[in-house]
Write a protein that holds these residues in place. Sequence first.
Motif, short mmCIF file in Angstrom:
data_model
loop_
_atom_site.label_atom_id
_atom_site.label_comp_id
_atom_site.label_asym_id
_atom_site.label_seq_id
_atom_site.Cartn_x
_atom_site.Cartn_y
_atom_site.Cartn_z
N MET A 69 0.92 -1.74 -0.14
CA MET A 69 0.40 -0.21 -0.06
C MET A 69 0.66 1.00 -0.11
O MET A 69 1.65 1.73 0.64
CB MET A 69 -0.73 0.07 1.62
CG MET A 69 -2.29 1.31 1.26
SD MET A 69 -2.88 0.73 2.38
CE MET A 69 -3.55 -0.41 2.97
N GLY A 70 0.65 1.90 -0.68
CA GLY A 70 1.33 3.18 -0.57
C GLY A 70 2.17 3.48 -1.39
O GLY A 70 2.59 2.48 -2.76
N THR A 77 9.15 7.44 -1.59
CA THR A 77 9.43 8.58 -1.86
C THR A 77 10.65 8.43 -2.91
O THR A 77 9.94 9.59 -3.41
CB THR A 77 10.60 8.91 -0.82
OG1 THR A 77 10.02 8.27 0.81
CG2 THR A 77 11.24 10.76 -0.58
N ARG A 90 7.87 9.26 -6.12
CA ARG A 90 6.71 10.59 -5.14
C ARG A 90 6.24 10.87 -7.17
O ARG A 90 5.38 11.31 -6.70
CB ARG A 90 6.96 11.26 -4.37
CG ARG A 90 6.15 12.87 -3.92
CD ARG A 90 6.58 13.35 -2.61
NE ARG A 90 6.14 13.29 -1.99
CZ ARG A 90 5.39 12.98 -1.69
NH1 ARG A 90 4.52 14.03 -1.84
NH2 ARG A 90 5.31 12.72 0.22
N ARG A 140 -0.19 12.01 -0.22
CA ARG A 140 -0.04 11.61 1.23
C ARG A 140 -0.43 10.11 1.14
O ARG A 140 -1.19 9.00 0.50
CB ARG A 140 -0.57 11.60 2.13
CG ARG A 140 -1.41 12.98 2.35
CD ARG A 140 -2.39 12.90 2.91
NE ARG A 140 -2.92 13.99 4.02
CZ ARG A 140 -3.53 15.03 3.81
NH1 ARG A 140 -4.76 14.98 3.14
NH2 ARG A 140 -3.42 16.03 4.74
N ALA A 141 1.13 8.89 0.80
CA ALA A 141 1.31 7.54 0.24
C ALA A 141 0.78 6.62 1.50
O ALA A 141 0.09 5.73 1.07
CB ALA A 141 2.47 7.45 1.15
N ASP A 142 -0.10 8.00 2.48
CA ASP A 142 -0.83 6.40 3.11
C ASP A 142 -1.83 6.37 3.03
O ASP A 142 -3.82 6.00 3.62
CB ASP A 142 -0.72 6.48 4.99
CG ASP A 142 -0.43 8.20 5.18
OD1 ASP A 142 -1.07 8.65 4.21
OD2 ASP A 142 -0.92 8.36 6.40
N ARG A 143 -2.64 7.51 1.76
CA ARG A 143 -4.29 7.37 2.02
C ARG A 143 -3.86 6.56 0.22
O ARG A 143 -4.83 7.35 -0.35
CB ARG A 143 -4.03 8.97 1.72
CG ARG A 143 -4.71 9.40 3.12
CD ARG A 143 -5.52 8.91 3.78
NE ARG A 143 -5.33 9.40 4.91
CZ ARG A 143 -5.35 9.26 6.00
NH1 ARG A 143 -3.68 8.86 5.73
NH2 ARG A 143 -5.46 10.82 7.25
N GLN A 157 -9.18 9.24 4.60
CA GLN A 157 -8.85 8.04 5.71
C GLN A 157 -9.07 9.05 6.83
O GLN A 157 -8.07 10.75 6.94
CB GLN A 157 -7.79 7.49 5.79
CG GLN A 157 -8.02 6.50 7.08
CD GLN A 157 -6.52 5.47 7.39
OE1 GLN A 157 -7.12 4.35 5.53
NE2 GLN A 157 -6.47 4.96 7.70
N THR A 162 -6.23 12.26 -0.37
CA THR A 162 -5.20 11.16 -0.66
C THR A 162 -4.09 12.99 -0.28
O THR A 162 -3.18 13.01 -0.89
CB THR A 162 -4.94 10.98 -1.97
OG1 THR A 162 -6.25 10.12 -2.01
CG2 THR A 162 -4.21 11.12 -2.51
N ARG A 191 -11.04 -2.82 6.85
CA ARG A 191 -11.51 -1.29 7.26
C ARG A 191 -13.14 -1.93 8.52
O ARG A 191 -13.29 -1.00 9.60
CB ARG A 191 -11.49 -0.07 6.77
CG ARG A 191 -9.77 0.21 6.38
CD ARG A 191 -10.11 1.38 5.58
NE ARG A 191 -11.41 2.31 5.81
CZ ARG A 191 -11.18 4.13 5.51
NH1 ARG A 191 -9.73 4.43 5.52
NH2 ARG A 191 -12.86 4.29 4.86
#
Length: 189
Positions: free
Chosen positions: A1-2, A5, A8, A42-45, A63, A68, A135
């Motif tokens: 996921m994500g 760097t 990007r 955002r890598a975690d979105r 989230q 994002t 989730r």
Amino acid sequence: MGFVTSERASVGALYWGAFGEKLAAAFRDVETGARVVTAGLRADRMLVARFAGKVVGVCGYYQDGRGTADLSWRHLRGHLSRTASVRAVGVLSLLSRHGRPGVLVLDGICVNEAHRGHGIGSMLLDAAVELARERGDRAVQLSVIDTNPRAAALYRRRGFTTVDRGSLGPLQHLYGFEHYTTMRKKTDA
Ligand SMILES: CC(C)(COP(=O)(O)OP(=O)(O)OC[C@H]1O[C@@H](n2cnc3c(N)ncnc32)[C@H](O)[C@@H]1OP(=O)(O)O)[C@@H](O)C(=O)NCCC(=O)NCCS
């Protein structure tokens, strides 16, 4: 996921390539928009699809109330003047979607042009449904603009159904589209 760097820039190019037209009115020029949006991703979105080690598709999601791309005042001010930030916040606020409890809201799905039509978008949608299940969400939701009937057709084929329609009214000229449709798929469907 994500993404990592080093990815990007390519994720940013893909995301801006697909959604830059919609976001461009917020910025002085497309170069500035691409730079600010890319820096705020955002890598975690984000769910990421790769082929031969390269990013070929992404699917953003909300989230904890954040999407994002970080398009907050704080982020914008880090890259833009005060006046430019006020303009960007004003223009972007209308495009932002808000999460709902129990629903995974997607925030931009796109596949590199050269790789479209090979099932990557469908895979990303399936991964989003799987993420929602993990989730504990009951549904996945996305919005599609009226000028994109092919994407809407894909969503319908993947089991999404229309739950709402919206209009930007007189602001349509600013964003390049007027109507949008909100679609949902239940995670137990
Ligand atoms: C929509 C999109 C993510 C689908 O990814 P994909 O990997 O091509 O999807 P799949 O291979 O799983 O499915 C193919 C279907 O996607 C849709 N599609 C293909 N190219 C498309 C394009 N340029 N724009 C919109 N939808 C497209 C069609 O429904 C297609 O089926 P068809 O060839 O029978 O018409 C991708 O086409 C894309 O990035 N489009 C541009 C950005 C965009 O429109 N994003 C959606 C915003 S809501």
